[in-house]
Design an enzyme around this catalytic site. Structure first.
Site, PDB file in Angstrom:
ATOM      1  N   TYR A  36      39.789   4.288  53.088  1.00 42.49           N
ATOM      2  CA  TYR A  36      40.670   5.445  53.233  1.00 42.49           C
ATOM      3  C   TYR A  36      42.139   5.010  53.173  1.00 42.49           C
ATOM      4  CZ  TYR A  36      43.070   9.491  55.109  1.00 42.49           C
ATOM      5  OH  TYR A  36      43.942  10.538  55.269  1.00 42.49           O
ATOM      6  N   ASP A  77      34.473  11.679  52.899  1.00 46.01           N
ATOM      7  CA  ASP A  77      34.754  13.092  52.640  1.00 46.01           C
ATOM      8  C   ASP A  77      36.070  13.285  51.882  1.00 46.01           C
ATOM      9  OD1 ASP A  77      35.159  12.167  55.616  1.00 46.01           O
ATOM     10  OD2 ASP A  77      36.859  13.459  55.150  1.00 46.01           O
ATOM     11  N   LYS A  83      28.714  11.959  59.955  1.00 42.71           N
ATOM     12  CA  LYS A  83      29.837  12.877  60.196  1.00 42.71           C
ATOM     13  C   LYS A  83      30.019  13.781  58.989  1.00 42.71           C
ATOM     14  CE  LYS A  83      34.040  12.109  59.311  1.00 42.71           C
ATOM     15  NZ  LYS A  83      35.469  11.810  59.116  1.00 42.71           N
TER      16      LYS A  83
HETATM   17  C1  B12 Z   1      43.596  17.497  50.234  1.00 42.50           C
HETATM   18  C2  B12 Z   1      44.279  17.506  51.577  1.00 42.50           C
HETATM   19  C3  B12 Z   1      44.534  16.275  52.176  1.00 42.50           C
HETATM   20  C4  B12 Z   1      44.151  14.954  51.527  1.00 42.50           C
HETATM   21  C5  B12 Z   1      45.249  14.572  50.539  1.00 42.50           C
HETATM   22  C6  B12 Z   1      44.744  13.724  49.395  1.00 42.50           C
HETATM   23  C7  B12 Z   1      45.825  13.513  48.407  1.00 42.50           C
HETATM   24  N1  B12 Z   1      45.866  12.338  47.830  1.00 42.50           N
HETATM   25  O1  B12 Z   1      46.631  14.392  48.141  1.00 42.50           O
HETATM   26  C8  B12 Z   1      44.116  14.032  52.769  1.00 42.50           C
HETATM   27  C9  B12 Z   1      42.723  14.063  53.337  1.00 42.50           C
HETATM   28  C10 B12 Z   1      44.529  12.586  52.534  1.00 42.50           C
HETATM   29  C11 B12 Z   1      45.040  14.777  53.706  1.00 42.50           C
HETATM   30  C12 B12 Z   1      45.699  14.187  54.741  1.00 42.50           C
HETATM   31  C13 B12 Z   1      46.508  14.873  55.631  1.00 42.50           C
HETATM   32  N2  B12 Z   1      46.701  16.218  55.702  1.00 42.50           N
HETATM   33 CO1  B12 Z   1      46.049  17.444  54.395  1.00 42.50          CO
HETATM   34  N3  B12 Z   1      45.261  18.775  53.359  1.00 42.50           N
HETATM   35  C14 B12 Z   1      44.633  18.732  52.216  1.00 42.50           C
HETATM   36  C15 B12 Z   1      44.193  20.156  51.799  1.00 42.50           C
HETATM   37  C16 B12 Z   1      42.714  20.264  52.124  1.00 42.50           C
HETATM   38  C17 B12 Z   1      44.419  20.544  50.355  1.00 42.50           C
HETATM   39  C18 B12 Z   1      45.801  20.276  49.794  1.00 42.50           C
HETATM   40  C19 B12 Z   1      45.718  20.297  48.301  1.00 42.50           C
HETATM   41  O2  B12 Z   1      45.394  19.298  47.685  1.00 42.50           O
HETATM   42  N4  B12 Z   1      45.904  21.456  47.678  1.00 42.50           N
HETATM   43  C20 B12 Z   1      45.771  21.640  46.234  1.00 42.50           C
HETATM   44  C21 B12 Z   1      47.144  21.536  45.539  1.00 42.50           C
HETATM   45  C22 B12 Z   1      46.981  21.645  44.021  1.00 42.50           C
HETATM   46  O3  B12 Z   1      47.899  22.615  46.005  1.00 42.50           O
HETATM   47  P1  B12 Z   1      49.441  22.461  46.384  1.00 42.50           P
HETATM   48  O4  B12 Z   1      49.729  21.167  47.007  1.00 42.50           O
HETATM   49  O5  B12 Z   1      49.869  23.676  47.052  1.00 42.50           O
HETATM   50  O6  B12 Z   1      50.133  22.398  44.923  1.00 42.50           O
HETATM   51  C23 B12 Z   1      50.335  23.530  44.112  1.00 42.50           C
HETATM   52  C24 B12 Z   1      51.679  24.202  44.374  1.00 42.50           C
HETATM   53  O7  B12 Z   1      52.081  24.197  45.722  1.00 42.50           O
HETATM   54  C25 B12 Z   1      52.631  23.529  43.481  1.00 42.50           C
HETATM   55  N5  B12 Z   1      53.282  22.278  43.867  1.00 42.50           N
HETATM   56  C26 B12 Z   1      52.946  21.351  44.772  1.00 42.50           C
HETATM   57  N6  B12 Z   1      53.818  20.346  44.768  1.00 42.50           N
HETATM   58  C27 B12 Z   1      54.714  20.606  43.824  1.00 42.50           C
HETATM   59  C28 B12 Z   1      55.849  19.911  43.397  1.00 42.50           C
HETATM   60  C29 B12 Z   1      56.621  20.443  42.391  1.00 42.50           C
HETATM   61  C30 B12 Z   1      57.832  19.711  41.918  1.00 42.50           C
HETATM   62  C31 B12 Z   1      56.281  21.682  41.808  1.00 42.50           C
HETATM   63  C32 B12 Z   1      57.111  22.226  40.749  1.00 42.50           C
HETATM   64  C33 B12 Z   1      55.166  22.377  42.224  1.00 42.50           C
HETATM   65  C34 B12 Z   1      54.389  21.840  43.225  1.00 42.50           C
HETATM   66  O8  B12 Z   1      51.842  23.244  42.354  1.00 42.50           O
HETATM   67  C35 B12 Z   1      50.487  23.023  42.699  1.00 42.50           C
HETATM   68  C36 B12 Z   1      49.618  23.745  41.698  1.00 42.50           C
HETATM   69  O9  B12 Z   1      49.784  25.125  41.814  1.00 42.50           O
HETATM   70  C37 B12 Z   1      45.092  21.038  52.743  1.00 42.50           C
HETATM   71  C38 B12 Z   1      44.436  22.330  53.216  1.00 42.50           C
HETATM   72  C39 B12 Z   1      44.425  23.367  52.140  1.00 42.50           C
HETATM   73  N7  B12 Z   1      43.278  23.858  51.764  1.00 42.50           N
HETATM   74  O10 B12 Z   1      45.483  23.715  51.617  1.00 42.50           O
HETATM   75  C40 B12 Z   1      45.379  20.100  53.918  1.00 42.50           C
HETATM   76  C41 B12 Z   1      46.732  20.194  54.632  1.00 42.50           C
HETATM   77  C42 B12 Z   1      47.810  20.362  53.596  1.00 42.50           C
HETATM   78  N8  B12 Z   1      46.867  18.887  55.271  1.00 42.50           N
HETATM   79  C43 B12 Z   1      47.479  18.934  56.406  1.00 42.50           C
HETATM   80  C44 B12 Z   1      47.756  17.814  57.236  1.00 42.50           C
HETATM   81  C45 B12 Z   1      48.429  18.100  58.563  1.00 42.50           C
HETATM   82  C46 B12 Z   1      47.410  16.525  56.828  1.00 42.50           C
HETATM   83  C47 B12 Z   1      47.707  15.252  57.630  1.00 42.50           C
HETATM   84  C48 B12 Z   1      49.154  15.178  58.023  1.00 42.50           C
HETATM   85  C49 B12 Z   1      46.766  15.154  58.819  1.00 42.50           C
HETATM   86  C50 B12 Z   1      47.069  13.917  59.649  1.00 42.50           C
HETATM   87  N9  B12 Z   1      47.809  14.087  60.725  1.00 42.50           N
HETATM   88  O11 B12 Z   1      46.639  12.848  59.313  1.00 42.50           O
HETATM   89  C51 B12 Z   1      47.303  14.142  56.616  1.00 42.50           C
HETATM   90  C52 B12 Z   1      48.467  13.620  55.806  1.00 42.50           C
HETATM   91  C53 B12 Z   1      49.125  12.418  56.352  1.00 42.50           C
HETATM   92  C54 B12 Z   1      50.424  12.225  55.619  1.00 42.50           C
HETATM   93  N10 B12 Z   1      51.033  11.080  55.828  1.00 42.50           N
HETATM   94  O12 B12 Z   1      50.885  13.083  54.900  1.00 42.50           O
HETATM   95  C55 B12 Z   1      47.846  20.349  56.792  1.00 42.50           C
HETATM   96  C56 B12 Z   1      49.330  20.670  56.682  1.00 42.50           C
HETATM   97  C57 B12 Z   1      49.736  21.614  57.791  1.00 42.50           C
HETATM   98  C58 B12 Z   1      51.167  21.947  57.647  1.00 42.50           C
HETATM   99  N11 B12 Z   1      51.448  23.118  57.111  1.00 42.50           N
HETATM  100  O13 B12 Z   1      52.008  21.172  58.020  1.00 42.50           O
HETATM  101  C59 B12 Z   1      46.888  21.173  55.861  1.00 42.50           C
HETATM  102  C60 B12 Z   1      47.397  22.552  55.475  1.00 42.50           C
HETATM  103  C61 B12 Z   1      45.536  21.274  56.611  1.00 42.50           C
HETATM  104  C62 B12 Z   1      45.657  21.862  57.995  1.00 42.50           C
HETATM  105  N12 B12 Z   1      45.454  23.150  58.142  1.00 42.50           N
HETATM  106  O14 B12 Z   1      45.903  21.171  58.946  1.00 42.50           O
HETATM  107  N13 B12 Z   1      45.123  16.090  53.388  1.00 42.50           N
END
Ligand code: B12
Lengths: 514, 249
Positions: free
Chosen positions: A263, A298, A370
């Site tokens: 991880y 996971d 888990k």
């Molecule tokens: C996958 C995921 C992870 C993965 C990440 C893997 C990886 N390599 O990215 C893992 C398991 C590692 C992870 C870890 C953590 N996560 Co996380 N994770 C998620 C999850 C399930 C999905 C996020 C995701 O991938 N979305 C899909 C992408 C495509 O969507 P997106 O980011 O919104 O991007 C879209 C747009 O926003 C936009 N966009 C995004 N970025 C950019 C940039 C630019 C320039 C532009 C133009 C557009 C753009 O374009 C994309 C396409 O439309 C969410 C929950 C959820 N379902 O949303 C939680 C979530 C984001 N995680 C969260 C948290 C808290 C964490 C941790 C901090 C937990 C912890 N304390 O350890 C850690 C991160 C530690 C750290 N140092 O950051 C929280 C955030 C809460 C908050 N609002 O602050 C969430 C919401 C879950 C929750 N309810 O607690 N996570």
């Protein structure tokens, strides 16, 4: 139901043999090396605690001193023993004197034939005793509580403030949670020290500190006592301080620890050499402390597709199992990870989920698996989210999972509110209560979709393990076999904290536990 | 019937104003707590309040599900939104536009910054394969892209931007707890200003909780949240660069 999924035993044996071969290769590398984190852990286990005037932990002060003088490869135990023999100072006093610039550890040496283990025996035994006592206390409490014939409900708290976390955890325990996991703040895994004391400022989680562990343990014991149940406590020994946090968990009676080098390598870009060495020692600690590790497979499915990449989860579980066995951690303490992450719009996706969950169940019959809830396909539609979680609860119950991490309806929005958790617990308890007895009534159709899917995933996992075995783990990770992410063995964080062991090197704890 | 441009929430009858709310009070369940819950609903501007469910979460905490009717109405004509609703161009159209109007390849640097380890968002925008069937920036012939990954310090991002002579900076922020994203995004802009880079490059941020409005407020040229893809971003940045070029004449 669990017994009824038939797997080709021959394939299982081959897959596990490849896993064992990969693990033994890793072990050979690990045994020749130490790291700053391993040395700091030894310091802590020798009783070195506290921080200096600028809040640097004494364990860091001492190990940095060794590193500065090029002595890391001989190890902290050797020099602490040598200094103790000559000055009669305790390890704590030695660390403080180093901090004050009053001792230069390089000026001490052990006489020929004298080992650090002998010299430091009283300090070593003190820690061993404390760890054994904590383990016994846990076993006693678990023996005294009613057995549960269903997955254990695992909830996270992540307020950033340990006192608020306690309020949330105690409420969750009352609502029916069996396990509380305090999520760590963002960024902690990249800190090369463990912060000190009670903390109230974290982002997306709370700092893992020994004092925070103690405060939460106390609160959960108290509410558990009141409820007639034992509330298990989980934290993360991962990142750059992996074994140190394992030691703190062992001393403060945590019950589970996220503990997975893969991880850190994939999702935090931590150097693979560093973290695999750290992981081995941390698993030895978890093993002796009776702590169940949780692995992070996971997470692969958050960046890679859950159907196409299902076999990577299985391959990684097998690898993690073998690495854990190599550290002396028994199957009963292996909370191997997997997840319910198939796009809910996939036709027949639930059938595939059942196949995957049963495959893990059948491959590791003794392991407290888990199971992680849907996260990736959770959206702002919390109502749909609650339904997705219900399906997950059903899958978990039917396939006999053990550690059931509850999905939150607000997963896509924020870290859980108290009410989110309560609604999720209510949902899971409803499923477990209402479905009680159903699993025994069902059989998996022989040669049907579920069995065939499990077989296919197993075959692909075997292929992947063969490939990793041929290339060795380091190269396989460079090629990006897991989670669609590739990492270099010379890149990432923490490589400068790795040293090759000198022939004088001693790790008294590892010696006892090997 | 009200004027068409006055809007109220809809339950099952036009202008019934029905709203559904849930919240927790740090109180034990009971008549007093219920009354407090009702008052909260009233102060939100609701009437015909129904406390549908009162459920104890733990001693000292009670959860409410409540309904009410929104008294006021919203005049749509007074609403001005800061939106970034350009129609996205295709990859070919964008490449063509860059060739014609700017006459050179553009360099784009992206990263998930600070302590944020989430990469799926920035990858969705940048990686070749894109997301939801919408291809990423790496597929554009006229773009040179560098995706630095996650946990990238603002300082490192700017260094790389200078080194590569970047035209566009893309920043992704996912973790928003305690406004960590605001601090981090603000820091980047301040650093860019201090180094005299702010006007030399187009700054774009994105993430699930980022809106165009927030981005503008923080000093960015644009912000993209969920449901936005590489083509939306590419269209914006190219048009912005053309605009800047023209306004320099
Ligand atoms: C996958 C995921 C992870 C993965 C990440 C893997 C990886 N390599 O990215 C893992 C398991 C590692 C992870 C870890 C953590 N996560 Co996380 N994770 C998620 C999850 C399930 C999905 C996020 C995701 O991938 N979305 C899909 C992408 C495509 O969507 P997106 O980011 O919104 O991007 C879209 C747009 O926003 C936009 N966009 C995004 N970025 C950019 C940039 C630019 C320039 C532009 C133009 C557009 C753009 O374009 C994309 C396409 O439309 C969410 C929950 C959820 N379902 O949303 C939680 C979530 C984001 N995680 C969260 C948290 C808290 C964490 C941790 C901090 C937990 C912890 N304390 O350890 C850690 C991160 C530690 C750290 N140092 O950051 C929280 C955030 C809460 C908050 N609002 O602050 C969430 C919401 C879950 C929750 N309810 O607690 N996570």
């Amino acid at each position: 139901m669990i017994d009824q999924i038939k797997l080709d035993e021959n394939l299982v044996a081959q897959a596990k043999a490849h896993g064992a071969s990969i693990a033994s290769d890793v072990l050979a590398f690990v045994q020749g090396h130490t790291t700053v984190a391993v040395e700091r852990t030894i310091c802590r286990l020798l009783g070195i605690d506290g921080v200096n005037q600028v809040y640097a932990p004494y364990a860091n002060v001492l190990v940095e001193h060794l590193k500065e003088w090029g002595l890391l490869s001989i190890g902290a135990a050797y020099f602490i023993a040598a200094a103790h023999l000559e000055t009669k100072m305790s390890p704590q006093e030695i660390a403080e004197a180093v901090d004050q610039g009053q001792l230069q550890l390089g000026s001490f040496a052990l006489p020929p034939g004298v080992t650090a283990s002998d010299v430091l025996a009283p300090y070593i035994n003190q820690s061993l005793k404390k760890i054994a006592e904590q383990r016994a206390k846990r076993e006693e409490k678990i023996a005294a509580e009613p057995k549960k014939d269903r997955p254990l409900i695992y909830c996270i708290v992540a307020t950033g403030n340990i006192y608020e976390d306690i309020t949330q955890s105690v409420a969750a325990a009352r609502q029916g949670a069996d396990i509380i996991a305090v999520i760590r703040t963002t960024g902690q895994s990249l800190l090369d020290y463990v912060p000190y004391g009670a903390t109230t400022e974290g982002f997306g989680g709370t700092y893992a500190t020994q004092e925070n562990f103690r405060l939460m343990r106390q609160a959960l014991d108290q509410v558990g006592e009141e409820l007639g149940r034992y509330i298990r406590l989980t934290n993360y020994c991962s990142g750059l301080c992996m074994p140190e946090i394992a030691a703190m968990g062992a001393l403060e009676r945590l019950d589970m620890m996220l503990n997975d080098a893969l991880y850190g390598i994939l999702f935090r870009d931590i150097n693979m050499q560093r973290t695999l060495i750290d992981q081995h020692f941390s698993r030895q600690i978890n093993a002796v402390a009776g702590i169940i590790i949780n692995t992070g497979e996971d997470n692969y499915l958050t960046t890679a597709d859950a159907v196409e990449e299902a076999h990577t989860v299985i391959a990684s579980q097998i690898l993690n199992e073998q690495l854990a066995l190599a550290a002396g951690l028994p199957s009963e303490q292996m909370g191997l990870g997997h997840a319910f992450e198939i796009d809910p719009n996939v036709q027949g996706g639930f059938v595939l989920e059942l196949a995957h969950a049963l495959l893990s169940r059948s491959l590791f019959p003794q392991a407290p698996l888990k199971y992680m809830p849907p996260t990736k396909f959770m959206t702002g539609n919390i109502f749909k989210g609650q339904s997705q979680n219900t399906m997950f609860n059903i899958a978990s119950y039917l396939t006999g999972q053990n550690i059931h991490l509850l999905g939150m309806l607000t997963e896509a929005i924020h870290t859980p509110f108290m009410s989110d958790r309560a609604l999720s617990i209510e949902n899971a308890l409803m499923v477990f209560t209402s479905m009680a007895g159903l699993a025994e009534e069902l059989e998996i159709k022989s040669g049907g979709k579920i069995e065939k899917r499990a077989q296919l995933v197993l075959e692909k996992a075997l292929e992947l393990l063969e490939e990793i075995d041929q290339n060795k783990l380091f190269h396989a990770l460079e090629k990006g076999v897991f989670a669609d992410i590739s990492r270099s063995s010379q890149g990432g964080k923490g490589l400068d904290g790795v040293a090759k062991k000198d022939e004088r090197y001693e790790n008294p704890f590892s010696q006892i536990w090997s | 019937m009200q004027d068409k441009n006055f809007i109220k929430p809809y339950g099952d009858t036009l202008n019934d104003g029905k709203i559904q709310i849930s919240f927790t009070l740090p109180l034990d369940a009971g008549a007093k707590a219920q009354a407090a819950a009702s008052q909260i609903m009233e102060k939100l501007g609701l009437e015909d309040i129904v406390i549908a469910q009162e459920q104890s979460l733990s001693p000292g905490f009670t959860f409410y599900v409540a309904y009410g009717s929104f008294k006021a109405a919203i005049d749509l004509d007074t609403i001005v939104v800061l939106e970034n609703e350009q129609k996205a161009l295709t990859i070919e159209e964008t490449d063509e536009l860059i060739k014609r109007e700017l006459g050179r390849k553009l360099t784009v640097i992206g990263a998930s910054t600070g302590t944020d380890a989430h990469t799926v968002g920035i990858d969705a925008i940048m990686n070749r394969k894109g997301f939801n069937g919408r291809f990423g920036l790496e597929r554009y012939d006229m773009l040179i892209t560098h995706n630095l990954g996650s946990q990238v310090l603002n300082e490192t991002l700017l260094q790389k931007a200078v080194q590569e002579n970047a035209d566009v900076i893309l920043v992704s922020q996912t973790v928003t707890q305690k406004d960590i994203h605001i601090h981090n995004l603000t820091e980047l802009i301040e650093m860019a200003e201090a180094e005299g880079l702010r006007d030399k490059m187009v700054f774009i941020c994105g993430g699930a909780r980022i809106t165009h409005e927030l981005a503008k407020e923080l000093g960015y040229d644009a912000g993209f949240g969920s449901g936005k893809y590489a083509d939306d971003v590419a269209t914006f940045m190219v048009k912005e660069l053309i605009r800047r070029k023209e306004s320099n004449f």
